[in-house]
Design a protein around this motif. Sequence first.
Motif, PDB file in Angstrom:
ATOM      1  N   VAL A 148       0.834  -1.206   0.000  1.00  0.00           N
ATOM      2  CA  VAL A 148       0.000   0.000   0.000  1.00  0.00           C
ATOM      3  C   VAL A 148       0.870   1.258   0.000  1.00  0.00           C
ATOM      4  N   GLY A 149       1.953   1.228   0.772  1.00  0.00           N
ATOM      5  CA  GLY A 149       2.855   2.383   0.810  1.00  0.00           C
ATOM      6  C   GLY A 149       3.490   2.654  -0.543  1.00  0.00           C
ATOM      7  N   THR A 150       3.892   1.587  -1.221  1.00  0.00           N
ATOM      8  CA  THR A 150       4.481   1.734  -2.557  1.00  0.00           C
ATOM      9  C   THR A 150       3.471   2.291  -3.546  1.00  0.00           C
ATOM     10  N   ALA A 151       2.252   1.751  -3.496  1.00  0.00           N
ATOM     11  CA  ALA A 151       1.202   2.232  -4.395  1.00  0.00           C
ATOM     12  C   ALA A 151       0.901   3.701  -4.136  1.00  0.00           C
ATOM     13  N   PHE A 152       0.824   4.073  -2.856  1.00  0.00           N
ATOM     14  CA  PHE A 152       0.536   5.471  -2.502  1.00  0.00           C
ATOM     15  C   PHE A 152       1.657   6.394  -2.986  1.00  0.00           C
ATOM     16  N   PHE A 153       2.907   5.953  -2.839  1.00  0.00           N
ATOM     17  CA  PHE A 153       4.044   6.756  -3.287  1.00  0.00           C
ATOM     18  C   PHE A 153       4.005   6.966  -4.794  1.00  0.00           C
ATOM     19  N   VAL A 154       3.757   5.888  -5.535  1.00  0.00           N
ATOM     20  CA  VAL A 154       3.739   5.972  -7.001  1.00  0.00           C
ATOM     21  C   VAL A 154       2.596   6.862  -7.477  1.00  0.00           C
ATOM     22  N   ILE A 155       1.398   6.659  -6.911  1.00  0.00           N
ATOM     23  CA  ILE A 155       0.243   7.467  -7.296  1.00  0.00           C
ATOM     24  C   ILE A 155       0.480   8.935  -6.965  1.00  0.00           C
ATOM     25  N   SER A 156       1.024   9.220  -5.785  1.00  0.00           N
ATOM     26  CA  SER A 156       1.302  10.599  -5.379  1.00  0.00           C
ATOM     27  C   SER A 156       2.342  11.238  -6.285  1.00  0.00           C
ATOM     28  N   LEU A 157       3.362  10.457  -6.647  1.00  0.00           N
ATOM     29  CA  LEU A 157       4.417  10.970  -7.519  1.00  0.00           C
ATOM     30  C   LEU A 157       3.854  11.407  -8.864  1.00  0.00           C
ATOM     31  N   PHE A 158       2.990  10.575  -9.435  1.00  0.00           N
ATOM     32  CA  PHE A 158       2.418  10.907 -10.743  1.00  0.00           C
ATOM     33  C   PHE A 158       1.322  11.958 -10.625  1.00  0.00           C
ATOM     34  N   ALA A 159       0.712  12.067  -9.454  1.00  0.00           N
ATOM     35  CA  ALA A 159      -0.271  13.127  -9.251  1.00  0.00           C
ATOM     36  C   ALA A 159       0.420  14.487  -9.250  1.00  0.00           C
ATOM     37  N   ILE A 160       1.607  14.546  -8.685  1.00  0.00           N
ATOM     38  CA  ILE A 160       2.339  15.814  -8.583  1.00  0.00           C
ATOM     39  C   ILE A 160       2.987  16.202  -9.910  1.00  0.00           C
ATOM     40  N   ASN A 213      10.517  10.573 -22.088  1.00  0.00           N
ATOM     41  CA  ASN A 213      10.021  10.248 -23.435  1.00  0.00           C
ATOM     42  C   ASN A 213       9.351   8.876 -23.451  1.00  0.00           C
ATOM     43  N   VAL A 214       8.527   8.649 -22.434  1.00  0.00           N
ATOM     44  CA  VAL A 214       7.809   7.374 -22.287  1.00  0.00           C
ATOM     45  C   VAL A 214       6.315   7.649 -22.382  1.00  0.00           C
ATOM     46  N   SER A 215       5.614   6.850 -23.150  1.00  0.00           N
ATOM     47  CA  SER A 215       4.169   7.009 -23.299  1.00  0.00           C
ATOM     48  C   SER A 215       3.442   6.104 -22.306  1.00  0.00           C
ATOM     49  N   VAL A 216       2.175   6.404 -22.087  1.00  0.00           N
ATOM     50  CA  VAL A 216       1.350   5.571 -21.203  1.00  0.00           C
ATOM     51  C   VAL A 216       1.225   4.142 -21.730  1.00  0.00           C
ATOM     52  N   PRO A 217       1.015   3.943 -23.057  1.00  0.00           N
ATOM     53  CA  PRO A 217       0.982   2.570 -23.573  1.00  0.00           C
ATOM     54  C   PRO A 217       2.268   1.787 -23.319  1.00  0.00           C
ATOM     55  N   ALA A 218       3.411   2.482 -23.386  1.00  0.00           N
ATOM     56  CA  ALA A 218       4.684   1.813 -23.100  1.00  0.00           C
ATOM     57  C   ALA A 218       4.738   1.355 -21.645  1.00  0.00           C
ATOM     58  N   MET A 219       4.233   2.189 -20.736  1.00  0.00           N
ATOM     59  CA  MET A 219       4.152   1.805 -19.327  1.00  0.00           C
ATOM     60  C   MET A 219       3.235   0.606 -19.139  1.00  0.00           C
ATOM     61  N   GLY A 268      -1.094   0.707 -11.094  1.00  0.00           N
ATOM     62  CA  GLY A 268      -0.806   0.390 -12.485  1.00  0.00           C
ATOM     63  C   GLY A 268      -1.102   1.550 -13.418  1.00  0.00           C
ATOM     64  N   PRO A 269      -0.962   1.339 -14.715  1.00  0.00           N
ATOM     65  CA  PRO A 269      -1.213   2.408 -15.686  1.00  0.00           C
ATOM     66  C   PRO A 269      -2.605   3.015 -15.570  1.00  0.00           C
ATOM     67  N   GLY A 270      -3.616   2.171 -15.320  1.00  0.00           N
ATOM     68  CA  GLY A 270      -4.986   2.687 -15.206  1.00  0.00           C
ATOM     69  C   GLY A 270      -5.139   3.652 -14.057  1.00  0.00           C
ATOM     70  N   ALA A 271      -4.618   3.271 -12.884  1.00  0.00           N
ATOM     71  CA  ALA A 271      -4.709   4.144 -11.712  1.00  0.00           C
ATOM     72  C   ALA A 271      -3.889   5.413 -11.897  1.00  0.00           C
ATOM     73  N   ILE A 272      -2.736   5.286 -12.534  1.00  0.00           N
ATOM     74  CA  ILE A 272      -1.871   6.455 -12.756  1.00  0.00           C
ATOM     75  C   ILE A 272      -2.534   7.449 -13.708  1.00  0.00           C
ATOM     76  N   VAL A 273      -3.075   6.928 -14.803  1.00  0.00           N
ATOM     77  CA  VAL A 273      -3.729   7.809 -15.780  1.00  0.00           C
ATOM     78  C   VAL A 273      -4.952   8.474 -15.159  1.00  0.00           C
ATOM     79  N   ALA A 274      -5.747   7.710 -14.414  1.00  0.00           N
ATOM     80  CA  ALA A 274      -6.930   8.275 -13.762  1.00  0.00           C
ATOM     81  C   ALA A 274      -6.533   9.393 -12.800  1.00  0.00           C
ATOM     82  N   THR A 275      -5.462   9.185 -12.062  1.00  0.00           N
ATOM     83  CA  THR A 275      -4.984  10.208 -11.125  1.00  0.00           C
ATOM     84  C   THR A 275      -4.580  11.469 -11.865  1.00  0.00           C
ATOM     85  N   MET A 276      -3.854  11.311 -12.953  1.00  0.00           N
ATOM     86  CA  MET A 276      -3.404  12.475 -13.726  1.00  0.00           C
ATOM     87  C   MET A 276      -4.592  13.247 -14.300  1.00  0.00           C
TER      88      MET A 276
END
Length: 202
Positions: free
Chosen positions: A44-56, A66-72, A120-128
């Motif tokens: 949970v801590g890792t997920a929260f860190f990753v989501i927060s990082l991409f939210a910011i 130079n990385v796209s969401v599909p590549a992720m 994952g990519p879905g949660a990251i994109v939704a956050t952004m």
Amino acid sequence: MNLFGEVVITMLVIMDPPGNTPIFLSVTKNLTEKERHRAAYLAVGTAFFVISLFAIGGQSILNYLNVSVPAMEGAGGLLLLLVALQLLYGKGQEDAFEVATPEQRTSIAMVPLGTPLLAGPGAIVATMIYVQKADTNTQILGLAIAILAVHIIIGTVLMASTKIVGLIKNSGVTLLASIAGLLLAAIAVQMLANAIKTFAAA
């Protein structure tokens, strides 16, 4: 409040704590109860860190690398497929756990559980997307609280799931690992298919 509710519901559906619980129990089947609890916190801590990082600064990070969401999504699919094969065939896990330190044994919660399974990519994109929607300070605060609430709920579900192991015993966990491996393989293939489809359409 509307944004808060929308974020909580959307993120819970995408991150799917009930669906990921069998995978969590299967991946951590060789851990002690104390290590399994620590693994839940780490996931949970890792997920929260990753989501927060991409939210910011998610879009800036992707643009810089130079990385796209599909590549992720494709990379996440390959990683999950590897874990799925390990769950299905059970090769190499026992030997690795026998020689590993407690810290190394629970680090499996960070990858693949924390990311790319939960974050994952879905949660990251939704956050952004939700970050772009948040125009006022109140909405930004609501978004932050919603993300925190989602991870608290996920952590609670994972912690509660550790009690299941004592009920289903080792044979039940082995069966659960096979089922989880199959489900995880399907998720991985779908992620790869989505990535390929997006690249083909571009």
